[in-house]
Design a protein around this motif. Structure first.
Motif, mmCIF file in Angstrom:
data_model
loop_
_atom_site.group_PDB
_atom_site.id
_atom_site.type_symbol
_atom_site.label_atom_id
_atom_site.label_comp_id
_atom_site.label_asym_id
_atom_site.label_seq_id
_atom_site.Cartn_x
_atom_site.Cartn_y
_atom_site.Cartn_z
ATOM 1 N N LEU A 1 0.849 -1.186 0.000
ATOM 2 C CA LEU A 1 0.000 0.000 0.000
ATOM 3 C C LEU A 1 0.883 1.234 0.000
ATOM 4 O O LEU A 1 1.777 1.350 0.839
ATOM 5 N N ARG A 2 0.619 2.122 -0.958
ATOM 6 C CA ARG A 2 1.359 3.380 -1.015
ATOM 7 C C ARG A 2 0.392 4.521 -0.715
ATOM 8 O O ARG A 2 -0.650 4.622 -1.352
ATOM 9 N N LEU A 3 0.743 5.347 0.242
ATOM 10 C CA LEU A 3 -0.092 6.471 0.622
ATOM 11 C C LEU A 3 0.714 7.760 0.591
ATOM 12 O O LEU A 3 1.933 7.736 0.801
ATOM 13 N N GLN A 4 0.034 8.841 0.373
ATOM 14 C CA GLN A 4 0.644 10.146 0.581
ATOM 15 C C GLN A 4 0.527 10.493 2.059
ATOM 16 O O GLN A 4 -0.423 10.056 2.741
ATOM 17 N N THR B 1 -4.587 6.702 10.484
ATOM 18 C CA THR B 1 -5.142 8.047 10.289
ATOM 19 C C THR B 1 -4.010 9.048 10.097
ATOM 20 O O THR B 1 -3.084 9.103 10.906
ATOM 21 N N ALA B 2 -4.092 9.799 8.997
ATOM 22 C CA ALA B 2 -3.101 10.843 8.688
ATOM 23 C C ALA B 2 -1.677 10.314 8.855
ATOM 24 O O ALA B 2 -0.900 10.833 9.689
ATOM 25 N N SER C 1 5.937 4.087 7.676
ATOM 26 C CA SER C 1 6.297 3.117 6.636
ATOM 27 C C SER C 1 6.937 1.889 7.279
ATOM 28 O O SER C 1 7.910 2.005 8.037
ATOM 29 N N ALA C 2 6.385 0.719 6.994
ATOM 30 C CA ALA C 2 6.845 -0.543 7.576
ATOM 31 C C ALA C 2 5.960 -1.656 7.013
ATOM 32 O O ALA C 2 5.009 -1.393 6.278
ATOM 33 N N THR C 3 6.276 -2.881 7.407
ATOM 34 C CA THR C 3 5.374 -3.994 7.122
ATOM 35 C C THR C 3 4.561 -4.275 8.373
ATOM 36 O O THR C 3 5.120 -4.390 9.470
ATOM 37 N N LYS D 1 4.558 8.382 1.525
ATOM 38 C CA LYS D 1 5.430 9.364 0.858
ATOM 39 C C LYS D 1 5.132 10.764 1.378
ATOM 40 O O LYS D 1 3.973 11.124 1.559
ATOM 41 N N PRO D 2 6.201 11.564 1.579
ATOM 42 C CA PRO D 2 5.988 12.931 2.091
ATOM 43 C C PRO D 2 5.357 13.825 1.029
ATOM 44 O O PRO D 2 5.401 13.531 -0.161
#
Lengths: 113, 109
Positions: free
Chosen positions: B11-14, B76-77, B83-85, B108-109
């Motif tokens: 999963l990639r999140l901003q 949340t936020a 970032s980790a598993t 990602k920042p």
């Protein structure tokens, strides 16, 4: 804060050699475990140990593997004759009682060449 | 046979984009469900224990919930340091943990 400590952090050994991985569980814990994680795969159970005997072992834990709690603090995993496929991260864990959270050490990276 | 399945695998999140990780389990009798965080090359770090359906636990930006068939880890936020598993596990009869494959989260920042 109490923690599980493992030594060494990294061990390189030749195929067929014996290795001993060492762990110091949290001091008042009663249940002890070894797990392994091959790179990119899930954490797999190897063996559980309680009251100075093995309580369960997985299919991976064959006659080449043994565990010992030689004194009141150490918990060791021995692999008698290492194979290439034994290369993995090995984690020791301990818990205070059954079905409560287990705390893991930082692991020993075993590389068999 | 007891089984744990996690989704998604990655999963990639901003930064600041909230989301949820899923852990589905099949067990003969639920003795608890555990969430761990694992950083690369490190051992699993304990986060939460849940014992019964409806239970919730929170820690900073993380909240874990449990139903009769699955658990969710809500983030949340998130920040880059999240970032980790994230690993989900259920205990077997002798306390051994049965782990899922994990969800690798990148923020990602």
């Amino acid at each position: 804060e109490p923690e599980v400590t493992q030594t060494p952090s990294h061990q390189v050994t030749q195929m067929g050699q014996e290795v001993i991985l060492r762990c110091v569980p949290i001091s008042n814990h009663l249940y002890f475990y070894w797990y392994r994680q091959i790179l990119g795969q899930k954490v797999e159970f190897l063996v559980s140990f309680y009251n100075n005997e093995i309580s369960e072992k997985s299919e991976i834990f064959d006659d080449q593997f043994s565990v010992e709690r030689p004194d009141g603090s150490n918990f060791t995993l021995k692999i008698r004759s290492t194979k290439l496929e034994d290369s993995a991260m090995y984690f020791c864990a301990s818990s205070g009682s059954l079905n409560t959270e287990a705390f893991f050490g930082q692991g020993t990276r075993l590389t068999v060449v | 046979e007891d089984q744990v399945t996690q989704s998604p695998e990655a999963l990639r999140l901003q930064e600041g984009e909230s989301s949820s990780l899923n852990c589905s389990y099949t067990v003969s009798g639920l003795r608890g469900l555990f969430w761990y965080r694992q950083d690369p090359g490190k051992g699993p770090e304990f986060l939460f224990t849940l014992y019964s359906a409806g239970e919730e636990k929170e820690k900073e930006r993380l909240k874990a919930t449990l139903t009769k068939k699955e658990s969710f880890l809500h983030i949340t936020a998130p920040k880059p340091e999240d970032s980790a598993t994230y690993l989900c596990a259920v205990p077997g009869n002798t306390g051994k943990l049965i782990f899922g494959q994990g969800t690798t989260l990148q923020v990602k920042p």
